[in-house]
Design a protein around this motif. Structure first.
Motif, PDB file in Angstrom:
ATOM      1  N   ALA A   1       0.610  -1.640   0.313  1.00  0.00           N
ATOM      2  CA  ALA A   1      -0.221   0.198  -0.008  1.00  0.00           C
ATOM      3  C   ALA A   1       0.686   1.581  -0.190  1.00  0.00           C
ATOM      4  O   ALA A   1       0.882   2.758  -0.988  1.00  0.00           O
ATOM      5  CB  ALA A   1      -0.911   0.090   1.567  1.00  0.00           C
ATOM      6  N   ARG A   2       2.003   1.558   0.823  1.00  0.00           N
ATOM      7  CA  ARG A   2       2.823   2.626   1.012  1.00  0.00           C
ATOM      8  C   ARG A   2       3.468   2.264  -0.716  1.00  0.00           C
ATOM      9  O   ARG A   2       3.552   3.921  -1.149  1.00  0.00           O
ATOM     10  CB  ARG A   2       3.829   2.181   1.820  1.00  0.00           C
ATOM     11  CG  ARG A   2       3.023   2.780   3.915  1.00  0.00           C
ATOM     12  CD  ARG A   2       4.183   2.405   4.590  1.00  0.00           C
ATOM     13  NE  ARG A   2       4.786   1.170   4.306  1.00  0.00           N
ATOM     14  CZ  ARG A   2       5.028   0.140   5.555  1.00  0.00           C
ATOM     15  NH1 ARG A   2       3.956   0.603   6.341  1.00  0.00           N
ATOM     16  NH2 ARG A   2       5.982  -0.730   5.426  1.00  0.00           N
ATOM     17  N   GLY A   3       4.288   1.019  -0.762  1.00  0.00           N
ATOM     18  CA  GLY A   3       4.825   1.348  -2.101  1.00  0.00           C
ATOM     19  C   GLY A   3       4.059   1.718  -3.210  1.00  0.00           C
ATOM     20  O   GLY A   3       4.785   2.672  -4.057  1.00  0.00           O
ATOM     21  N   VAL A   4       2.885   1.635  -3.209  1.00  0.00           N
ATOM     22  CA  VAL A   4       2.620   1.797  -4.897  1.00  0.00           C
ATOM     23  C   VAL A   4       1.003   3.271  -4.540  1.00  0.00           C
ATOM     24  O   VAL A   4       0.088   3.666  -5.596  1.00  0.00           O
ATOM     25  CB  VAL A   4       1.586   0.605  -4.890  1.00  0.00           C
ATOM     26  CG1 VAL A   4       2.540  -0.678  -5.794  1.00  0.00           C
ATOM     27  CG2 VAL A   4       0.437  -0.198  -4.307  1.00  0.00           C
ATOM     28  N   GLY A   5       1.654   3.963  -3.910  1.00  0.00           N
ATOM     29  CA  GLY A   5       0.480   4.795  -3.664  1.00  0.00           C
ATOM     30  C   GLY A   5      -0.575   5.340  -2.993  1.00  0.00           C
ATOM     31  O   GLY A   5      -1.564   6.010  -2.490  1.00  0.00           O
ATOM     32  N   PHE A   6      -0.872   4.152  -1.515  1.00  0.00           N
ATOM     33  CA  PHE A   6      -1.792   4.760  -1.002  1.00  0.00           C
ATOM     34  C   PHE A   6      -2.909   3.984  -1.821  1.00  0.00           C
ATOM     35  O   PHE A   6      -4.250   5.250  -1.911  1.00  0.00           O
ATOM     36  CB  PHE A   6      -1.957   5.276  -0.342  1.00  0.00           C
ATOM     37  CG  PHE A   6      -1.206   5.328   1.063  1.00  0.00           C
ATOM     38  CD1 PHE A   6      -0.848   4.294   1.837  1.00  0.00           C
ATOM     39  CD2 PHE A   6      -0.075   5.415   0.449  1.00  0.00           C
ATOM     40  CE1 PHE A   6      -0.109   4.927   2.814  1.00  0.00           C
ATOM     41  CE2 PHE A   6       1.382   5.839   1.601  1.00  0.00           C
ATOM     42  CZ  PHE A   6       1.245   5.415   2.638  1.00  0.00           C
TER      43      PHE A   6
END
Length: 368
Positions: free
Chosen positions: A221-226
């Protein structure tokens, strides 16, 4: 060696194409079905030239073309090829052909790397591995962010792409990365370009000790932009909170042709999309599936990695190309055609990421 000048196309465009081919060799693309390379070479007019700028996008839509024209970019690097099959005509009746004709008229070329980026070491597949393992530490949005997905609304959600973080093996975030190994699922045919022996489609991450599924999903979630939600499929009877993951198969975009060939399947399949029946087959075999909607596994790479990498390479290539031409001109080996002195005297160079580009699917969160 700098690229030789071809007066039919923009010298800066040639520098960008040369840089892309060096960073993401076209030989690594899956040519059995993919269509990569310079798809539109717009004619160059030195008296009405574009800026020395590149616009990165995943999909070349009308909105992105409008953006490139307004910015006066020299070239659009579109990850997905806008031309997949042979064209029998180019007319304004087809919206995609209309986009190509408009860009050509404005002197803007189009280059598409697609699966060459997937296969290249340090490319999109390895970026997804860094997300899964927590090797990247993106910023966390605040609740006041205009595109934040934390508050329920009827808004059409937009991902909040993380700012790129410097790679520092000594940083505290790096020391918290779980011990793991990774390897390529489908290695590229030999011979591969020098230094790219690990090239190929898809990656398998193997953790030294099983990781909680919830921790991995939080990293994704953090890595792909929430995104507004994380589509996930788990085996029937299993609990998300109890599941542990030892192996993760990653593949950007549509990953079934790569991930479903593994036997046994990884504990977690992380990709953009699987069909309904493929997802059923995976969970029936005991695996978990995270499928984010096709391009949500791709778009963040442009900002997190590719923009900076391409900017450095283009700057060097453009400098070398200009110096080569200026040397030839000083020796009388190159004609000073009208407008070219101004063009090759311009050292400016910009790589930007499209603000108009987005996945066709979003999530509407209903206010109850």
């Amino acid at each position: 060696m700098a690229a030789s000048l071809n007066p039919a196309s923009s010298p800066f465009t040639q520098a960008v194409v040369s840089s892309m081919r060096k960073l993401y060799p076209e030989s690594l693309a899956d040519k059995s079905w993919d269509n990569t390379g310079l798809l539109l070479e717009a004619p160059f007019n030195a008296t009405r030239r574009q800026k020395n700028s590149v616009l990165l996008t995943i999909d070349l839509t009308k909105a992105v073309a409008d953006e490139a024209i307004a910015r006066r970019d020299s070239i659009v690097v579109a990850y997905h090829p806008i031309i997949f099959r042979g064209l029998k005509s180019l007319t304004f009746n087809d919206p995609q052909q209309q986009t190509l004709l408009r860009l050509a008229q404005e002197g803007i070329s189009v280059y598409s790397p697609h699966t060459a980026i997937d296969a290249t070491p340090g490319g999109m597949a390895d970026w997804l591995c860094d997300i899964v393992t927590g090797a990247i530490t993106p910023r966390i949005p605040t609740e006041n962010s205009s595109s934040s997905s934390f508050s329920a609304s009827t808004s059409y959600t937009q991902p909040i792409y993380p700012a790129p973080q410097p790679s520092d093996p000594s940083s505290s975030s790096s020391t918290n990365v779980p011990q793991h190994t990774r390897h390529t699922i489908l290695p590229s045919p030999t011979p591969t370009p020098e230094g790219m022996e690990d090239a190929g489609m898809g990656r398998i991450v193997t953790f030294a000790a099983p990781e909680p599924l919830t921790a991995i999903v939080d990293r994704i979630a953090r890595g792909v932009g929430f995104p507004g939600g994380i589509p996930i499929a788990i085996p029937q009877g299993a609990s998300v909170d109890a599941l542990k993951i030892r192996t993760v198969g990653v593949c950007p975009g549509s990953g079934s042709g790569v991930l479903m060939k593994k036997s046994p399947l990884p504990d977690l399949l992380f990709t953009g999309e699987l069909s309904h029946h493929e997802a059923l087959a995976a969970i029936e075999r005991g695996s978990v599936v995270v499928a984010l909607a096709h391009s949500n596994t791709e778009r963040g790479y442009l900002r997190a990695v590719m923009r900076e990498k391409l900017a450095k390479e283009v700057e060097e290539t453009w400098r070398a190309q200009r110096e080569e031409w200026q040397e030839k001109q000083s020796q009388g080996e190159a004609e000073a055609e009208e407008g070219w002195k101004e063009v090759l005297g311009d050292a400016s160079c910009e790589v930007a990421v499209s603000e108009a580009d987005r996945d066709p699917y979003g999530i509407m969160v209903r206010r109850v």
